[in-house]
Structure formats: C-alpha cells, structure tokens
Write an enzyme that holds these catalytic residues in place. Sequence first.
Site, PDB file in Angstrom:
ATOM      1  N   ARG A 104      -3.759  18.128 -14.453  1.00  0.00           N
ATOM      2  CA  ARG A 104      -4.551  16.224 -13.803  1.00  0.00           C
ATOM      3  C   ARG A 104      -4.792  15.838 -14.909  1.00  0.00           C
ATOM      4  O   ARG A 104      -4.609  14.383 -14.682  1.00  0.00           O
ATOM      5  CB  ARG A 104      -5.427  17.185 -13.117  1.00  0.00           C
TER       6      ARG A 104
ATOM      7  N   ASP B  73      -1.317  -7.194  -7.871  1.00  0.00           N
ATOM      8  CA  ASP B  73      -1.145  -6.274  -7.463  1.00  0.00           C
ATOM      9  C   ASP B  73       0.444  -6.761  -7.211  1.00  0.00           C
ATOM     10  O   ASP B  73       0.604  -8.185  -6.388  1.00  0.00           O
ATOM     11  CB  ASP B  73      -1.285  -6.219  -5.963  1.00  0.00           C
TER      12      ASP B  73
ATOM     13  N   TYR C 145      -2.035  -6.545   1.720  1.00  0.00           N
ATOM     14  CA  TYR C 145      -1.730  -5.096   2.276  1.00  0.00           C
ATOM     15  C   TYR C 145      -2.617  -4.966   3.201  1.00  0.00           C
ATOM     16  O   TYR C 145      -3.779  -4.352   2.907  1.00  0.00           O
ATOM     17  CB  TYR C 145      -0.995  -3.963   1.491  1.00  0.00           C
TER      18      TYR C 145
ATOM     19  N   LYS D 125       7.362   1.569  -3.629  1.00  0.00           N
ATOM     20  CA  LYS D 125       8.222   0.397  -3.654  1.00  0.00           C
ATOM     21  C   LYS D 125       9.278   0.344  -4.848  1.00  0.00           C
ATOM     22  O   LYS D 125      10.001   1.183  -4.840  1.00  0.00           O
ATOM     23  CB  LYS D 125       7.211  -1.118  -3.034  1.00  0.00           C
TER      24      LYS D 125
HETATM   25  O1  P1T Z   1       1.319   3.056   0.024  1.00  0.00           O
HETATM   26  P1  P1T Z   1       0.470   3.115  -1.104  1.00  0.00           P
HETATM   27  O2  P1T Z   1       1.539   3.300  -2.264  1.00  0.00           O
HETATM   28  O3  P1T Z   1      -0.402   3.780  -1.481  1.00  0.00           O
HETATM   29  O4  P1T Z   1       0.898   1.661  -1.641  1.00  0.00           O
HETATM   30  C1  P1T Z   1       0.191   0.939  -1.176  1.00  0.00           C
HETATM   31  C2  P1T Z   1       0.704  -0.794  -0.976  1.00  0.00           C
HETATM   32  C3  P1T Z   1      -0.108  -1.137  -1.846  1.00  0.00           C
HETATM   33  N1  P1T Z   1      -0.358  -2.808  -2.638  1.00  0.00           N
HETATM   34  C4  P1T Z   1       0.907  -2.964  -0.897  1.00  0.00           C
HETATM   35  C5  P1T Z   1       1.113  -5.205  -2.328  1.00  0.00           C
HETATM   36  C6  P1T Z   1       1.751  -2.718  -0.598  1.00  0.00           C
HETATM   37  O5  P1T Z   1       2.933  -3.398   0.153  1.00  0.00           O
HETATM   38  C7  P1T Z   1       1.541  -1.047  -0.216  1.00  0.00           C
HETATM   39  C8  P1T Z   1       2.258  -0.149   0.912  1.00  0.00           C
HETATM   40  N2  P1T Z   1       2.521  -0.693   1.693  1.00  0.00           N
HETATM   41  C9  P1T Z   1       3.491  -0.665   2.896  1.00  0.00           C
HETATM   42  C10 P1T Z   1       3.331   0.518   3.188  1.00  0.00           C
HETATM   43  C11 P1T Z   1       4.282  -1.633   3.460  1.00  0.00           C
HETATM   44  O6  P1T Z   1       4.471  -1.361   4.387  1.00  0.00           O
HETATM   45  O7  P1T Z   1       3.444  -2.786   3.283  1.00  0.00           O
END
Ligand code: P1T
Length: 387
Positions: free
Chosen positions: A50, A174, A102, A199
């Site tokens: 961790r 972001d 988001y 992503k």
């Molecule tokens: O899903 P996660 O890995 O926790 O990420 C969150 C997140 C943060 N910032 C942006 C710009 C994002 O698009 C996302 C997650 N977004 C999706 C799951 C979506 O379909 O837009």
Amino acid sequence: MIEDPGFDTLSIHAGQQPDPLHGAVMPGIVLSSTFAQPGPGEPIKYDYSRSGNPTRTSLEECLAALERGKYGLAFSSGCAAALAVIHTLAPGDHIVCCDDVYGGSYRLLTKIAVPFGIRVSFANLGIPQQLERELNSSTKLVWLETPTNPLLSLLDLRALTTVARSSGVRVLVDNTFASPVLQRPLELGADVVLHSTTKYLNGHSDVVGGALITNDSNLKERLSFLQNALGGVPSPFDCFLVLRGIKTLPLRVRHHSQIALDLAQRLEGHPQVRRVRYPGLPSHPNHDLQVRQMRAGGGMISFDVAGGLDSSRAFLKALRIFVLAESLGGVESLAELPALMTHASIPREERESRGITDELVRLSVGLEDIEDLWRDLEQALHAARGA
Ligand code: P1T
C-alpha cells in the site's frame, strides 16, 4: 535512455528498464503485498505494497514523464485521486470549480467536500476574467476540466492559471479527456494534473485507475501521505495493464482524433442531428483555443439528437457497433446519454441549465473502421427519426 527523449519514446520506455536479474525486456509484475527486511524497520526500498510497490513506481514514473512532471502518484480510480486532493484542504477552505465536470467529480465536491466543511462554487470559467470574481481569501484550489465532460467546452489554461497564480491559489486540471498526447497542463501553469487512467491512458476498458502528477514537492509529500493513509491504491496487475496501454497511447489518441473529426463533420451535415460539439470543428466556439492549446480535437463528440428523449433513446438502442455504456477512451466505440447515465447525479434543473439535455448524446469514438462507424451512426439516426 538518451537525453531529452520525445513523447513516443517516453510512452514506451519511461519508468521501465530491462529486469537486471534475467534481462527480461518486459519488467515483471511484482505482486507481493509485503517485502523482506534485513533488519527491523530497515526495508531495502519497499516495505508494504500500500505504501509502495515496484510495478506502481514504474507506472508513476511513466505518468510523470508523459505530463512533464517530477512526481506521479497512482490511485485505484480517478475518484480516489480526486479524493486525495480534496483531503489536502481543511474545513473553511474554498474551491472554485468549472461548471461542466464529470458527474462523479461534482458528486465528490458537493456530497463529500461540502459536508466536510469545504465551500465549493461552480462557475462558468469560459471567460477567464470570471475567475477573478470567484476567488476570495479562503480560496485554496481551482478545479478545471478541459475538454469538459460531457459538453466538450474548452478552458484557457494559460489565462486561468495566470489569474489563480497571481492570487496564490493552486490549480488542478483534470486531463482525462485530452490525455498528455494532446495537452500538458503543467506546462501551461497548472499545479497538479488528475487522470482517470481508466480512460485513454489504459485505453482497453479493462482497468479502473487514477493518477495525480505534480512538480510541487510539498504537494507531492502530502499526496503521498494521503495515498498511503487513505489507501486508494491500484493493484500491481492494474499498474502493469496501464503501463502496457500507455505504450500505444500516442498512436491511439492521434487516430481517435482523426476518426472523430471525420465523424463530427459528417454528423454536422445530418438532418437528424443538432448542435455537434467537437473542439476540432471550426464551428466549435472554442476552436481557436483548441488549435492553440491542444494538438488535435480528441476522440469525444457530443451532439443533440433532434426529437427529445424518445429519439435519443431510440438512437442509442439501435446502435450496433457503438456500445451503449458509460466510460470512454477505449479502442472500442461507446455511446451514452449523460442525463440518465454519467451525469445523473447532477440535479435535473442544474443539468439542463448547463445544456445537458435529455437529447444530448456523448460518443467515445474508438478505432474501428470509420465507414463502419458512420454506417452505424446513420442507421441509428434513421431509427431515431421514427421514434
Ligand atoms: O471512473 P474513475 O476512474 O473514478 O474516474 C472518474 C473520472 C474523473 N474525471 C473525468 C473527466 C472522468 O470522465 C471520470 C470518469 N468518467 C466516466 C466514467 C464517464 O463515463 O464520463
């Protein structure tokens, strides 16, 4: 490694050397949760996974190199990375966030940060001077997303970071939608970059992960502490998968952008489609900024299907190659309805005032044959017309 390698070279090699024991060109995945110590409290380098793990270190070094940062930190999701940043603040502090983010980031800010005593304001930061009006003596962080999710508006990072810096306020960007292939916020004045590595960075829709990258050693120390103390760390196997995905990141993102631009142009001319939002289109209100700030328009397109919710629903259900699913940035094409899916956590009134209508569809353009993708969109738009 040679001095000052280019982005594509870094994508393949940063943080990864052949294994010194066997010469394995692909470094092994170190799955161990714990590490033998020669004496009590005398770890060789790692003590517990961790707190730190060699496969995670490789990923963190690679992410830092790609964003042109000194320090990278990997998390178990984009939300876990965002939560660590929120925990750097204290009750009474104030965050200014751009008003199109988001849905999960909006939820973290309004449902986690606010009850914790942090004040959060959402503002249209499309006009950078607006930020000056939003800042006050308690503002500690400006939270930006560009291109924004799901409306694909762009924010002028150079202008906004200049305003924030002159007031001594940190800026988080972001960079999930652009990826470091298209845009590097640290070079434009940001203090910390956030990614959902779920992503484009991983790119194959088989990992949930997150990351933070910074040049600020004090911030890095605090975030490392929080990474360990909060415990939202990725597994070594997921770190390996993201590292593997990153090797083709530049190729993928350039190709996603080419296909998306072509499809966006065709959608713009389709009678069943209204208001195509794609930063690479000359008709996009921030197209000049795209040319200045991003190397291409990216792989995401949003548009309204004429005819309301019945039509957008019929369109999404008729798709045969685009998969109806949340998320983005994978090799396969996805489509979704933000109002009922990714942004359902934003109250309807607020959502609609921002332009997230029931007919707004978001596409994550994959790497399939472009003519197949277009045929799929055309036949689904045809189905929507009869709805
Ligand atoms: O899903 P996660 O890995 O926790 O990420 C969150 C997140 C943060 N910032 C942006 C710009 C994002 O698009 C996302 C997650 N977004 C999706 C799951 C979506 O379909 O837009």
